[in-house]
Design a protein around this motif. Structure first.
Motif, PDB file in Angstrom:
ATOM      1  N   UNK A   7       0.845  -1.199   0.000  1.00 32.49           N
ATOM      2  CA  UNK A   7       0.000   0.000   0.000  1.00 32.49           C
ATOM      3  C   UNK A   7       0.879   1.249   0.000  1.00 32.49           C
ATOM      4  N   UNK A   8       1.924   1.238   0.798  1.00 30.43           N
ATOM      5  CA  UNK A   8       2.855   2.358   0.846  1.00 30.43           C
ATOM      6  C   UNK A   8       3.460   2.602  -0.538  1.00 30.43           C
ATOM      7  N   UNK A   9       3.836   1.525  -1.229  1.00 29.73           N
ATOM      8  CA  UNK A   9       4.421   1.662  -2.563  1.00 29.73           C
ATOM      9  C   UNK A   9       3.397   2.247  -3.539  1.00 29.73           C
ATOM     10  N   UNK A  10       2.136   1.838  -3.436  1.00 29.92           N
ATOM     11  CA  UNK A  10       1.088   2.396  -4.285  1.00 29.92           C
ATOM     12  C   UNK A  10       0.977   3.901  -4.063  1.00 29.92           C
ATOM     13  N   UNK A  11       1.008   4.319  -2.806  1.00 28.17           N
ATOM     14  CA  UNK A  11       0.918   5.743  -2.481  1.00 28.17           C
ATOM     15  C   UNK A  11       2.113   6.493  -3.064  1.00 28.17           C
ATOM     16  N   UNK A  12       3.293   5.909  -2.992  1.00 26.59           N
ATOM     17  CA  UNK A  12       4.479   6.579  -3.528  1.00 26.59           C
ATOM     18  C   UNK A  12       4.402   6.719  -5.046  1.00 26.59           C
ATOM     19  N   UNK A  13       3.968   5.670  -5.731  1.00 26.65           N
ATOM     20  CA  UNK A  13       3.793   5.783  -7.179  1.00 26.65           C
ATOM     21  C   UNK A  13       2.697   6.789  -7.513  1.00 26.65           C
ATOM     22  N   UNK A  14       1.635   6.829  -6.717  1.00 28.25           N
ATOM     23  CA  UNK A  14       0.550   7.796  -6.943  1.00 28.25           C
ATOM     24  C   UNK A  14       1.067   9.223  -6.806  1.00 28.25           C
ATOM     25  N   UNK A  15       2.000   9.440  -5.895  1.00 29.86           N
ATOM     26  CA  UNK A  15       2.580  10.780  -5.713  1.00 29.86           C
ATOM     27  C   UNK A  15       3.354  11.256  -6.932  1.00 29.86           C
ATOM     28  N   UNK A  74      -6.596   2.487  -6.815  1.00 27.10           N
ATOM     29  CA  UNK A  74      -5.324   3.160  -7.080  1.00 27.10           C
ATOM     30  C   UNK A  74      -4.256   2.158  -7.505  1.00 27.10           C
ATOM     31  N   UNK A  75      -4.216   1.004  -6.863  1.00 23.14           N
ATOM     32  CA  UNK A  75      -3.216  -0.013  -7.204  1.00 23.14           C
ATOM     33  C   UNK A  75      -3.435  -0.535  -8.622  1.00 23.14           C
ATOM     34  N   UNK A  76      -4.683  -0.774  -8.989  1.00 22.31           N
ATOM     35  CA  UNK A  76      -4.992  -1.240 -10.345  1.00 22.31           C
ATOM     36  C   UNK A  76      -4.596  -0.178 -11.368  1.00 22.31           C
ATOM     37  N   UNK A  77      -4.879   1.072 -11.044  1.00 25.94           N
ATOM     38  CA  UNK A  77      -4.535   2.171 -11.951  1.00 25.94           C
ATOM     39  C   UNK A  77      -3.021   2.287 -12.138  1.00 25.94           C
ATOM     40  N   UNK A  78      -2.265   2.224 -11.049  1.00 27.59           N
ATOM     41  CA  UNK A  78      -0.799   2.326 -11.132  1.00 27.59           C
ATOM     42  C   UNK A  78      -0.235   1.175 -11.950  1.00 27.59           C
ATOM     43  N   UNK A  79      -0.648  -0.053 -11.646  1.00 21.30           N
ATOM     44  CA  UNK A  79      -0.133  -1.211 -12.377  1.00 21.30           C
ATOM     45  C   UNK A  79      -0.533  -1.164 -13.852  1.00 21.30           C
ATOM     46  N   UNK A  80      -1.762  -0.754 -14.121  1.00 22.75           N
ATOM     47  CA  UNK A  80      -2.224  -0.642 -15.513  1.00 22.75           C
ATOM     48  C   UNK A  80      -1.422   0.405 -16.277  1.00 22.75           C
ATOM     49  N   UNK A  81      -1.114   1.517 -15.631  1.00 25.80           N
ATOM     50  CA  UNK A  81      -0.304   2.548 -16.283  1.00 25.80           C
ATOM     51  C   UNK A  81       1.084   2.021 -16.618  1.00 25.80           C
ATOM     52  N   UNK A 125      -5.703  13.217 -11.256  1.00 21.17           N
ATOM     53  CA  UNK A 125      -6.215  13.890 -10.055  1.00 21.17           C
ATOM     54  C   UNK A 125      -6.576  12.890  -8.960  1.00 21.17           C
ATOM     55  N   UNK A 126      -7.118  11.744  -9.362  1.00 24.13           N
ATOM     56  CA  UNK A 126      -7.415  10.690  -8.382  1.00 24.13           C
ATOM     57  C   UNK A 126      -6.127  10.216  -7.703  1.00 24.13           C
ATOM     58  N   UNK A 127      -5.065  10.002  -8.498  1.00 27.03           N
ATOM     59  CA  UNK A 127      -3.798   9.573  -7.912  1.00 27.03           C
ATOM     60  C   UNK A 127      -3.161  10.668  -7.059  1.00 27.03           C
ATOM     61  N   UNK A 128      -3.341  11.932  -7.452  1.00 23.74           N
ATOM     62  CA  UNK A 128      -2.860  13.037  -6.601  1.00 23.74           C
ATOM     63  C   UNK A 128      -3.546  12.959  -5.246  1.00 23.74           C
ATOM     64  N   UNK A 129      -4.848  12.754  -5.259  1.00 25.52           N
ATOM     65  CA  UNK A 129      -5.601  12.636  -4.003  1.00 25.52           C
ATOM     66  C   UNK A 129      -5.077  11.463  -3.172  1.00 25.52           C
ATOM     67  N   UNK A 130      -4.933  10.299  -3.798  1.00 30.36           N
ATOM     68  CA  UNK A 130      -4.457   9.104  -3.089  1.00 30.36           C
ATOM     69  C   UNK A 130      -3.048   9.325  -2.540  1.00 30.36           C
TER      70      UNK A 130
END
Length: 148
Positions: A7-15, A74-81, A125-130
């Protein structure tokens, strides 16, 4: 890898990915005419499709390697990207003319261009929020404890 670490890694990629997607989508919407010019120049170049494709593959493989979580939006979005970058980079390197034509066709269909651009902007924007405004939670791993 613990779930908390994932989860922490997802947040870091979202940032990182969130602001990147949001900013580039806004710029592409505001400067659509420049995107058209850049696409035309890209189609004429032998160098830039290779360079941009290689950088896309590098970025995508980095995401795919370090983010293997597929639970949660968020995790699905990061991995898909990450996978999208790999595929896009390969297409750009292998079929540069087709890639440029695809951009031209989408720019020509202005509603499609706007929908895709808005979709990427909303994802950003969703990832910025996350990444930047999550509820206060503590991410613990064996090395450290951080609160993003």
């Amino acid at each position: 890898m613990t779930d908390t670490h994932s989860i922490y890694r997802t947040v870091q990629f979202a940032r990182v990915l969130g602001p990147f997607l949001a900013i580039t989508s806004i710029v592409a919407m505001v400067r659509t005419s420049r995107v058209e010019v850049a696409s035309a120049e890209l189609a004429r170049s032998a160098l830039w499709p290779m360079v941009l494709g290689a950088l896309g593959i590098l970025g995508g493989i980095t995401i795919v390697t370090f983010h293997r979580r597929w639970r949660g939006g968020a995790a699905i979005l990061v991995s898909s990207l990450g996978w999208l970058l790999v595929v896009r980079g390969l297409l750009l390197m292998l079929f540069p003319e087709w890639s440029a034509d695809a951009v031209d066709r989408s720019l020509g269909a202005s509603a499609l261009w706007l929908i895709v651009d808005l979709g990427f902007g909303a994802a950003g924007l969703y990832l910025v929020y996350i990444g930047w405004w999550p509820p206060q939670r503590t991410f613990a791993s064996s090395e450290h404890t951080e609160s993003p």
